[in-house]
Design an enzyme around this catalytic site. Sequence first.
Site, mmCIF file in Angstrom:
data_model
loop_
_atom_site.group_PDB
_atom_site.id
_atom_site.type_symbol
_atom_site.label_atom_id
_atom_site.label_comp_id
_atom_site.label_asym_id
_atom_site.label_seq_id
_atom_site.Cartn_x
_atom_site.Cartn_y
_atom_site.Cartn_z
ATOM 1 N N HIS A 293 0.941 6.226 1.770
ATOM 2 C CA HIS A 293 1.744 7.150 2.578
ATOM 3 C C HIS A 293 2.785 7.905 1.755
ATOM 4 O O HIS A 293 3.252 8.962 2.180
ATOM 5 C CB HIS A 293 2.429 6.409 3.721
ATOM 6 C CG HIS A 293 1.486 6.088 4.843
ATOM 7 N ND1 HIS A 293 0.236 6.646 4.953
ATOM 8 C CD2 HIS A 293 1.616 5.275 5.917
ATOM 9 C CE1 HIS A 293 -0.352 6.185 6.034
ATOM 10 N NE2 HIS A 293 0.458 5.340 6.640
ATOM 11 N N ASN B 241 0.859 -1.193 0.000
ATOM 12 C CA ASN B 241 0.000 0.000 0.000
ATOM 13 C C ASN B 241 0.897 1.245 0.000
ATOM 14 O O ASN B 241 1.690 1.452 0.917
ATOM 15 C CB ASN B 241 -0.894 -0.038 1.250
ATOM 16 C CG ASN B 241 -1.829 1.159 1.298
ATOM 17 O OD1 ASN B 241 -1.407 2.292 1.083
ATOM 18 N ND2 ASN B 241 -3.085 0.923 1.584
ATOM 19 N N GLU C 200 -10.791 -9.610 2.801
ATOM 20 C CA GLU C 200 -9.534 -9.238 3.456
ATOM 21 C C GLU C 200 -9.841 -9.069 4.939
ATOM 22 O O GLU C 200 -10.632 -8.206 5.315
ATOM 23 C CB GLU C 200 -8.979 -7.938 2.872
ATOM 24 C CG GLU C 200 -7.704 -7.487 3.587
ATOM 25 C CD GLU C 200 -7.059 -6.246 2.962
ATOM 26 O OE1 GLU C 200 -7.227 -6.014 1.753
ATOM 27 O OE2 GLU C 200 -6.387 -5.518 3.714
ATOM 28 N N THR D 251 -8.256 3.442 8.126
ATOM 29 C CA THR D 251 -9.483 2.652 8.148
ATOM 30 C C THR D 251 -9.644 1.975 9.505
ATOM 31 O O THR D 251 -8.780 1.216 9.926
ATOM 32 C CB THR D 251 -9.437 1.591 7.032
ATOM 33 O OG1 THR D 251 -9.000 2.232 5.836
ATOM 34 C CG2 THR D 251 -10.793 0.977 6.810
HETATM 35 N N1 PXP Z 1 -5.759 -3.107 3.975
HETATM 36 C C1 PXP Z 1 -6.727 -2.158 4.043
HETATM 37 C C2 PXP Z 1 -8.091 -2.506 3.570
HETATM 38 C C3 PXP Z 1 -6.437 -0.871 4.543
HETATM 39 O O1 PXP Z 1 -7.411 0.056 4.573
HETATM 40 C C4 PXP Z 1 -5.114 -0.567 4.934
HETATM 41 C C5 PXP Z 1 -4.782 0.801 5.428
HETATM 42 O O2 PXP Z 1 -4.942 1.720 4.415
HETATM 43 C C6 PXP Z 1 -4.145 -1.575 4.826
HETATM 44 C C7 PXP Z 1 -4.488 -2.840 4.357
HETATM 45 C C8 PXP Z 1 -2.715 -1.341 5.187
HETATM 46 O O3 PXP Z 1 -2.602 -1.078 6.554
HETATM 47 P P1 PXP Z 1 -1.204 -0.602 7.146
HETATM 48 O O4 PXP Z 1 -0.913 0.732 6.542
HETATM 49 O O5 PXP Z 1 -1.484 -0.542 8.624
HETATM 50 O O6 PXP Z 1 -0.196 -1.629 6.763
#
Ligand code: PXP
Length: 241
Positions: free
Chosen positions: A10, A7, A151, A101
């Site tokens: 950031h 992801n 998920e 989230t």
């Molecule tokens: N999966 C989903 C559905 C999310 O909303 C997020 C956060 O945006 C993540 C995974 C990744 O979470 P993290 O940034 O805590 O690794």
Amino acid sequence: MPHLGVNIDHVATIRQARGGVEPDPVWAAAEAELGGAACITVHLREDRRHIQDRDLQLLRQTVQVKLNLEMAVTDAMLDVACRVRPDQATFVPEGRQELTTEGGLAVAAQEEKITAAVKRLQKSGIVVSHFIDATPEEIEAAARTGAEAVEFHTGEYANAPEGAQRDRQLARVVAGAKQAQKLGLTVHAGHGLNYTNVRPVAAVAGMEELNIGHSIVSRAVFVGLREAVREMVRLIESPLA
Ligand code: PXP
């Protein structure tokens, strides 16, 4: 063994802090791919606080692995998804004030609306996943909507102190994965996973995809994104002793 979805929200958060052009999440996606990411995940939020429409369009053209769009179940976002056609859409709940989230999507409570949304995206060739808490009721509801995947929200697992409490949270994910698979759902997990807590989740039977953002981008500050992704892939692929 699951594959890694990185992801990159950031990276866009840092760019938006100055409103300029760097760092570019499109560049980040390429670096993540070179580090071994099998999926690039972005959340196009309704307030556009990090990822922008321009990012999503360019990522659709440049990402060579799976592109996973996290999105709220709204008409406006469904329009975006049908236009851009990510490989996969993950439905998430979205609160305007939240930092990230919080909690899984309440599928059972809005099953009709979500079922219609799943159908609409599937008609555009998009695989649909629901970001849910691993409870029997939500898993059953997710299956009834016709989605291909779920998920599991691992936030509670990640926040639990190591020991009995964390073990209990992991057991929920293990049981949820079993139930989901029986119902024909592909199993993913994400949220709060990092370099110290990822391996037990990666070892859950039937786990196919882990979506990880914060810990990888944080580590990238020190070692670069390609290396940070490589290290996470290595951990996911190393069996538990
Ligand atoms: N999966 C989903 C559905 C999310 O909303 C997020 C956060 O945006 C993540 C995974 C990744 O979470 P993290 O940034 O805590 O690794």
